[in-house]
Structures are given as structure tokens and as C-alpha cells.
Design a protein around this motif. Sequence first.
Motif, PDB file in Angstrom:
ATOM      1  N   GLU A  25      45.670  40.216  59.779  1.00 47.10           N
ATOM      2  CA  GLU A  25      46.091  41.509  59.243  1.00 47.10           C
ATOM      3  C   GLU A  25      47.468  41.910  59.748  1.00 47.10           C
ATOM      4  O   GLU A  25      48.155  42.689  59.106  1.00 47.10           O
ATOM      5  N   ASN A  58      47.434  32.945  56.687  1.00 49.96           N
ATOM      6  CA  ASN A  58      46.105  32.403  56.910  1.00 49.96           C
ATOM      7  C   ASN A  58      46.075  31.434  58.077  1.00 49.96           C
ATOM      8  O   ASN A  58      45.055  31.279  58.720  1.00 49.96           O
ATOM      9  N   GLN A 109      52.715  40.104  49.088  1.00 50.31           N
ATOM     10  CA  GLN A 109      51.405  40.485  48.563  1.00 50.31           C
ATOM     11  C   GLN A 109      50.418  40.689  49.706  1.00 50.31           C
ATOM     12  O   GLN A 109      50.478  40.002  50.712  1.00 50.31           O
ATOM     13  N   PRO A 158      43.942  39.155  51.427  1.00 48.27           N
ATOM     14  CA  PRO A 158      42.551  39.542  51.640  1.00 48.27           C
ATOM     15  C   PRO A 158      42.074  39.051  52.992  1.00 48.27           C
ATOM     16  O   PRO A 158      42.157  37.858  53.287  1.00 48.27           O
ATOM     17  N   PHE A 159      41.609  39.965  53.838  1.00 51.36           N
ATOM     18  CA  PHE A 159      41.242  39.586  55.201  1.00 51.36           C
ATOM     19  C   PHE A 159      39.996  38.713  55.195  1.00 51.36           C
ATOM     20  O   PHE A 159      39.176  38.772  54.298  1.00 51.36           O
ATOM     21  N   ASN A 171      39.500  33.326  52.805  1.00 49.21           N
ATOM     22  CA  ASN A 171      39.898  33.427  51.397  1.00 49.21           C
ATOM     23  C   ASN A 171      40.404  32.072  50.934  1.00 49.21           C
ATOM     24  O   ASN A 171      40.450  31.111  51.692  1.00 49.21           O
ATOM     25  N   THR A 213      52.188  35.433  50.208  1.00 53.19           N
ATOM     26  CA  THR A 213      51.846  36.336  51.303  1.00 53.19           C
ATOM     27  C   THR A 213      52.683  35.998  52.530  1.00 53.19           C
ATOM     28  O   THR A 213      53.568  35.153  52.471  1.00 53.19           O
TER      29      THR A 213
END
Lengths: 94, 114, 159
Positions: free
Chosen positions: A44, A49, C109, C112-113, C116, C122
Amino acid sequence: MRSLAVWFTLVILGIGLLFTAVTIPFGSPAMSDMDDYFIAHGQEQTGANNIVTSIVFDFRGFDTIGEASVLFTAVFGVSVLFRVRKKEEDYEYE
Amino acid sequence: MIDNLPFLVVAVTILLGLYTILLKKDLIKIIMGISIVESGVNLFLIVLGYRWDSIAPIFTGAPSLAMVMPTVQALTLTSIVIGVATLALMLSMVMIIFRYYKTTDVSKVTKLQG
Amino acid sequence: MSDCMSKLVRTTADVMFLFITVFGFYIVLHGHLTPGGGFQGGAIVAGGFILLIVANRLEDFLKWFQKRSFQSCEVSGLVLFIGTALAAIPLGYIFFKNFLNGAGGLFGQAVPFGINSGILNTAGTIPIMNIAVGIEVLGGLSIIVLYMTSGIRSHEEGE
């Protein structure tokens, strides 16, 4: 004599390293608060990722600046070592 | 004992590298020893951050949320790149030494002994 | 060193160079989603260039790519990296602030936490820094091998 001293050093270091290797517990690190924070909040806060990439380029970016500078300096050093020399400009050894 | 096999591999790798550095006379072999010690240290960092039943710290299509420690992996990445840079610099110096001494044996490179 | 390898090796190297380059840039661009990143992808692309160097003659390689282009690759990568880090200061943030994350624009963008499937657009400044470091490592590793190869050549010819 020198070889004997080297072997003595190697044996001492070997005993120390092997003793350390069998006593560290594998698979359950003792202190992992920082890493747990990165795994819980890294996505966050940086949006990436891949947590390793977010650490390399965001949380510990100063490390990466130093690393890029080291790579640049190494390339600079190699280019200085292999520069084209003129005929009269040689290494001054003799 | 058998659970500690990764740490034993790290110890044996570092010992092999130290043996090569201390007892060989050829500059290329010494550089190989330095590289082997560096591989051992990288492996030690990675092994230190392992947790049982965990996956790599990447959220893309991950099967579970139990992940290994990511900081040591980032530091290993730094270490690998710096290792490549120093390896290139050392090999270049050995090439310059070979050009002027026609050998890479450290017992024959004796100009600095006066 | 003065001879090149056989035609089979040269043709294979020429064909494989394209695939290696595409794979390397894939690794660089997807550094924030999959395993990999700037350093690894840059090393892969540099491996493609090194394959061309060892398969062909050095003069032929220097006819296709100049040394100066690799040097400018490396310098521009470093400048882009530090410039991205410095660009946060005029915008009112601290050094190395990820100011593009969640802003909605380029690479902005919202992610989504949790687990995913991965969205490429992102992670804010991280992909830009990945590309910068990838370009820098590409130029750096290629030019190290290029300098060492030309060092061997000048040694053989000069004395």
C-alpha cells in the motif's frame, strides 16, 4: 613455515565456521519485525507487487544510488586502465 | 543437523574460497577464490532470511501470504552487482600485469620489492 | 581474436540476440510485478551484446554499435535514476518520495491490495527507476567486456 601458519589459520576458521553453522537455527529467523512491516505495508505504500523491488528502489533507495555509483566508477576504472596510449607514453617502470 | 545443511554449505564454500586465496600463487586463481567467498556470503544472506513453508515475497498470483524475509534478498542484489564491478576491475588489473610481466604468478611479479 | 567464428555460430548469435533483448526488456518492464528488475534485465540484455562480441569480429561489432553509444547509455541511465529521485524535491516531497504512486497518471493506477493478478500501470516511480537502472547496467556490463576485448587485441597487435 608459512604454509603451516596458513593451514593453522584455515583449521581454526573451519572449526569456528562449522560450529556456527550447526548451531544457528535454520528456517525460523529470530528478529523479523522490519521484514514483517515491509510485507504487511509495502504494497500500500509503494504500489509494487514485488516487495524486493519496492525495498531496492523505494525503502532503501540510497543503497541503490551507492550501488549504481560503484558500477559507474568500476566502468570508469576499466576504461582508464585500457585507454589507448601513444607510442612514447608508456608505463614508467625502468 | 540435517536441517542446518544450507549453513554447512555456506561454511564449506567460504572455507574453499579462503583456501584458494591463501594457498594459491596464481592471480586468476586468487580472484576465483575471492569470487567463491562472495558467493558463500550471498548464499548466507539468502539462507538467513528463510522461513519454513513460505514463498517468495511477490504478490502476483501468490498461493499464500506466508513470505520469506525480503530485506536480505534486496541486500544480496546490491552485493551481486558490486561483486561484478569489482571482479571486472580485478580482471582488468590482472590483464595489465600480464601484459608487462608475461606471467600471473605472484611470486614472479617482483618489481615492487625493490 | 582476429578471426571470427564460423557462419553457423554467427547466424545463431544474430537470431538469438533479438530474443535475448526482448526477454531482457520484458524482465525490466515487469520488475515490479514478477521476479526480476532493472539489474537482472540489464544483465540479460548485456549478455546478448556480449554474445555478439564473442561471435563476431570486433571491427564488425564496432561498425554496428559504437563505444560512445554504450557510454551515453550508462550515463543517461544514472542521470535518469538520480533525476527521478531528485524530482520529488521541487514537488514538495522528500528525496526518493514515490510521488507518482496513486496519482492516477503514468504508472499511477491504484493497486488492489493483497494477492492480485498484477497490473502493469502501477507502482509510481519504481518502473521508471527500473528502466533507468536497466539502461545503466546494459551499458556498463557491455562496455566492460568491450574494453577488455579491445585490450587483448591491442596487446596482440602492439608488441
